[in-house]
Design an enzyme around this catalytic site. Structure first.
Site, PDB file in Angstrom:
ATOM      1  N   GLU A  58      22.813  41.460  60.143  1.00 45.14           N
ATOM      2  CA  GLU A  58      21.342  41.395  60.062  1.00 45.14           C
ATOM      3  C   GLU A  58      20.842  40.028  59.631  1.00 45.14           C
ATOM      4  OE1 GLU A  58      23.182  43.928  59.155  1.00 45.14           O
ATOM      5  OE2 GLU A  58      22.350  45.599  60.284  1.00 45.14           O
ATOM      6  N   HIS A 127      21.181  55.524  55.102  1.00 43.44           N
ATOM      7  CA  HIS A 127      20.393  55.422  56.340  1.00 43.44           C
ATOM      8  C   HIS A 127      19.049  56.125  56.232  1.00 43.44           C
ATOM      9  CE1 HIS A 127      24.693  55.487  57.312  1.00 43.44           C
ATOM     10  NE2 HIS A 127      24.411  54.666  58.312  1.00 43.44           N
TER      11      HIS A 127
END
Lengths: 324, 444, 80
Positions: A58, A127
């Site tokens: 990321e 998540h």
């Protein structure tokens, strides 16, 4: 009727078609079509240069997006979930958010970053969290939370058009909802909150996935004779103080619903705004309905119990209206 | 949604009769519109609405008598503001797919659910509370009886005790437990919060308690005149109890003013003639511009000066009674215009057609009893104002001009001031300003 | 115009100014200000009403000649 995911895809298509500076990248967004199938078919249509699969890093691909934006492109970056976006937080906070300021206004960073947020799909504690308040804390970036199909489409267009970094948080339980989509109409300003349902006894202030629960709660409350107004914040930074205060000035009671943990949440911020600026309008303490302060449980019933649900909203609203 | 309530048209008004509705359900109203007439002890008063919106419901029928604060009508301000301003009512799509309806549905009686199923069906035999809660209650010296638990089946939790502990302590300091909104409402309606019953959590007074506050005055007097006298009695008693009055007096030579007035009246048509009272009225208003501490209202323990000058005119009613409606912005406009407004105000005061804003907005009062020949007046301030001007008759008096005694028309003016707000020196300066202004009537 | 007609018009103008006196007996020779509790503004409005109804303009210096109802009727009768 269009689904939320199709509305995002339609916006992506429009942007890729109409502006050669726009490109889209993220993990599994190309060949696989996106973890939530938002970008299905886009790589075939626009090619590998403009719909790019990135490595699982990321920091790198958000940073690359920031660089491309500085270089004059209009990148749209997808991060799989807000939990993963923490790896890119340095790029966001130390680069994207400060570049205009530190260059004395010479550089702008017109990047749009989309990511999924929230729980409810049993994908556990890495998540499922709602960390959009971390982003809303940072001056220099803007934060949107589309709750409707129309907003999912309109807000992405607005984010790409905006000269500053804009972060869009899409609640993962919303991708499947369906609703009308008008791609021709002039959209309302993305920076203003919306009254999704007018009422006179209590304001239910929510955003993203919680808006739908607030609306269901308002229906239940109506059966008890309580008229609840539902405010959809839409923009989390900047917050539309006028609409929040306006609603509470009519109802004199507020319940703030936020899927983040209560401590230091956007619900806290909204409550503080009400205490600071609408104190003399309040007829009951402001109530917050937030996620229980635990890592998101995997077990279905525990996850459901942790996240704000309709009955908790109804109970909080009832307490606010009738006391006790 | 906004509520249109029976207004308090004076500090001592407790009830009012909704005499006439001027609007119907569905009518669009704007701030300042007259939407009803209310009969009070002061007569029939036109009442303005303070919101813009659509009349959604009329809750009180014509002829009905209700306490101050009773909701008379509901004004839908939402649909109007939605149409006019940004946060539009945007329809949201119904969650359609199975995945979403699962997230929004309530896990009603799922086995193992740790959500509270509500407390209504549990037969309580003494409050439900854990040992830790009981120990903490003992430490705080609070009783668990009567505490509404927020836990499962109404179980009292430690969190619930935190609130109660605070309540107990705050009760000791005689602080009234009241919501900020209710406190504001009560202040606006002139209600004493220490006498209101609270029905909210922990006995807190909420807006609904303020709204339903019953009039607690003595039994209803018979005639309107008697009722009006009772209102005056209450206001004047309060003024005498609360306001430390001081008085200063000055004799003012009205020769120039009256000569100018005679000349002016002779040169205009009969319809544009002025009376001397209008000159005094204007001069008082202009003098107040420089002496703002007299043009104020006493609110919550301090004087709040008013930027605008609204002189209240004491009007006695033939057959008894007294009202002091405001002539708004008395310092502005031509004298002819002020004369017309004064004539209109006085005749409406006497026919009982005053507006609510005229009843409540005066920033000072002018009372004149000279017409009946009295030489001077020692007036009592009309709360919440902080000053009052009284005029006696204009009488021919021996007056010394340049060492010669000459007859001059002289008026005795008295200023009554609130010593909490101003002092005699200020009053004296105001009177000399008034004197100077009346010497140059052409400049009024 | 007869004195009776003028009387009726003056009375009508007076009750327009002060409706409260409609039922009262007005003594012809009593001072109106004292008798009916009229002030200078009431008198002015009465004078304006008379002017409108009959076209007679009463200057301020003549106010003393309309002090009683009887005086007012003869004052107006001489000028109408």
């Amino acid at each position: 009727m269009t689904s939320y995911r199709d509305a995002v895809r339609t916006a992506l298509q429009t942007l890729l078609r109409e502006d050669p500076r726009v490109f889209f990248m993220g993990e599994d967004v190309g060949r696989y079509g996106g973890p939530y199938a938002v970008s299905k078919g886009l790589q075939e249509e626009f090619g590998e240069d403009r719909v790019r699969d990135t490595p699982l890093c990321e920091s790198t691909f958000v940073g690359a997006g920031i660089g491309a934006a500085l270089g004059g492109m209009r990148p749209i970056v997808e991060v799989m979930t807000v939990n993963f976006s923490l790896l890119a937080l340095d790029q966001v906070v130390n680069n994207a958010a400060v570049m205009r300021h530190m260059s004395g206004g010479q550089f702008e960073v017109p990047i749009a970053v989309r990511m999924a947020t929230g729980g409810g799909k049993q994908i556990a504690a890495q998540h499922s969290h709602s960390l959009e308040n971390w982003y809303a804390h940072v001056p220099g970036i803007k934060v949107l939370a589309p709750a409707t199909v129309q907003d999912a489409h309109d807000m992405l267009l607005a984010a790409v058009e905006d000269p500053d970094p804009v972060f869009i948080f899409e609640h993962q339980m919303l991708y499947g909802i369906e609703g009308p989509l008008d791609t021709k109409a002039t959209p309302p300003s993305p920076w203003k909150a919306a009254i999704r349902r007018p009422g006179k006894d209590v304001s239910l202030i929510a955003y993203g996935g919680s808006v739908h629960k607030a609306l269901t709660a308002a229906e239940d409350l109506e059966k008890e004779g309580v008229s609840a107004e539902v405010v959809d914040l839409r923009s989390l930074r900047p917050l539309d103080r006028d609409t929040i205060i306006g609603s509470v000035s009519r109802t004199h009671r507020a319940v703030v619903i936020d899927e983040a943990w209560k401590t230091g949440s956007l619900a806290s911020e909204v409550s503080a705004i009400l205490a600071e600026e609408a104190f003399y309008e309040l007829d009951a303490p402001v109530a917050r309905v937030c996620t229980i302060e635990v890592p998101m449980p995997y077990a279905k019933h525990l996850e459901e119990a942790a996240i704000p649900q309709v009955d908790r909203i109804v109970a909080a609203a009832r307490r606010s209206v009738v006391g006790g | 949604m906004a509520e249109f309530v029976m207004p308090s048209l004076g500090a001592d008004m407790t009830t009012g009769v909704l005499a006439t509705w001027r609007v119907a359900v569905g009518d669009h109203v704007s701030q300042g519109d007259i939407i009803a007439e209310v009969e009070t002890d002061k007569g029939l008063i036109e009442v303005e609405v303070f919101e813009t919106g659509v009349v959604e419901r009329l809750l009180v029928e014509e002829g009905e008598k209700v306490p101050v604060g009773t909701v008379l009508a509901e004004i839908d301000t939402v649909s109007v503001s939605a149409a006019e301003s940004v946060p539009a009512t945007v329809p949201v799509s119904e969650p359609a797919s199975a995945t979403v309806s699962a997230t929004v549905s309530v896990p009603a009686s799922a086995p193992g659910s740790i959500l509270s199923a509500g407390s209504s069906e549990v037969d309580l035999d003494g409050p439900l509370a854990s040992p830790a809660v009981r120990r903490r209650a003992h430490e705080l010296d609070v009783s668990l009886q009567g505490i509404r638990g927020s836990g499962q089946h109404g179980r009292i939790t430690l969190d619930d005790l935190v609130g109660v502990g605070r309540r107990a302590r705050s009760g000791a300091s005689e602080r009234v437990r009241i919501s900020p909104y209710a406190r504001r409402m009560a202040a606006e309606r002139g209600l004493d919060i220490s006498k209101l019953p609270g029905t909210g959590p922990g006995g807190a007074i909420q807006a609904s308690d303020v709204r339903s506050a019953k009039a607690s005055g003595p039994s209803e007097p018979a005639s309107p005149a008697e009722r009006m006298q009772r209102v005056i009695a209450a206001a004047m008693t309060r003024a005498n109890d609360e306001i430390p009055h001081y008085y200063v007096e000055q004799s003012i030579d009205m020769g120039n003013a009256l000569a100018w007035l005679r000349k002016s009246n002779a040169s205009v048509s009969v319809n544009e003639r002025l009376v001397s009272g209008v000159l005094v009225l204007r001069a008082v208003a202009l003098a107040l511009r420089k002496h703002k501490s007299l043009n104020a209202t006493w609110q919550g323990g301090q004087a709040v000066p008013s930027e605008e000058v609204h002189v209240g005119l004491a009007v006695s009613l033939r057959g008894g009674g007294l009202v002091a409606p405001a002539l708004r912005n008395t310092d502005e406009g031509s004298l002819t215009d002020l004369m017309a407004r004064m004539t209109d105000l006085v005749s409406r005061a006497r026919s009982g057609a005053l507006r609510s804003s005229e009843i409540t907005s005066a920033t000072i009062t002018l009372t004149s009893l000279g017409e009946r020949g009295v030489e001077s007046v020692t007036p009592i301030i009309f709360p919440p104002q902080v000053a009052i001007v009284g005029c006696g008759a204009t009488l021919e008096r021996p007056w010394v001009v340049d060492g010669q005694v000459v007859p001059r028309p002289v008026m005795r003016v008295t200023l009554g001031g609130d010593h909490r707000v101003s002092n005699g020196h200020r009053g004296a300066r105001f009177l000399s300003a008034l004197d100077r202004l009346l010497q140059e009537p052409e400049k009024l | 115009m007869t004195s009776e007609e003028i009387r009726a018009i003056l009375l009508k103008c007076l009750t327009d100014v002060a409706p409260e006196i409609a039922d009262e007996e007005i003594e012809d020779d009593a001072d109106l200000r004292d008798e009916l509790d009229l002030d200078s503004m009431d008198i002015l409005r009465w004078v304006q009403g008379i002017h409108k109804a009959l076209g007679v303009e009463i200057p301020e210096e003549d106010y003393g000649r309309i002090a009683s109802f009887e005086d007012a009727v003869s004052y107006v009768a001489a000028r109408v």
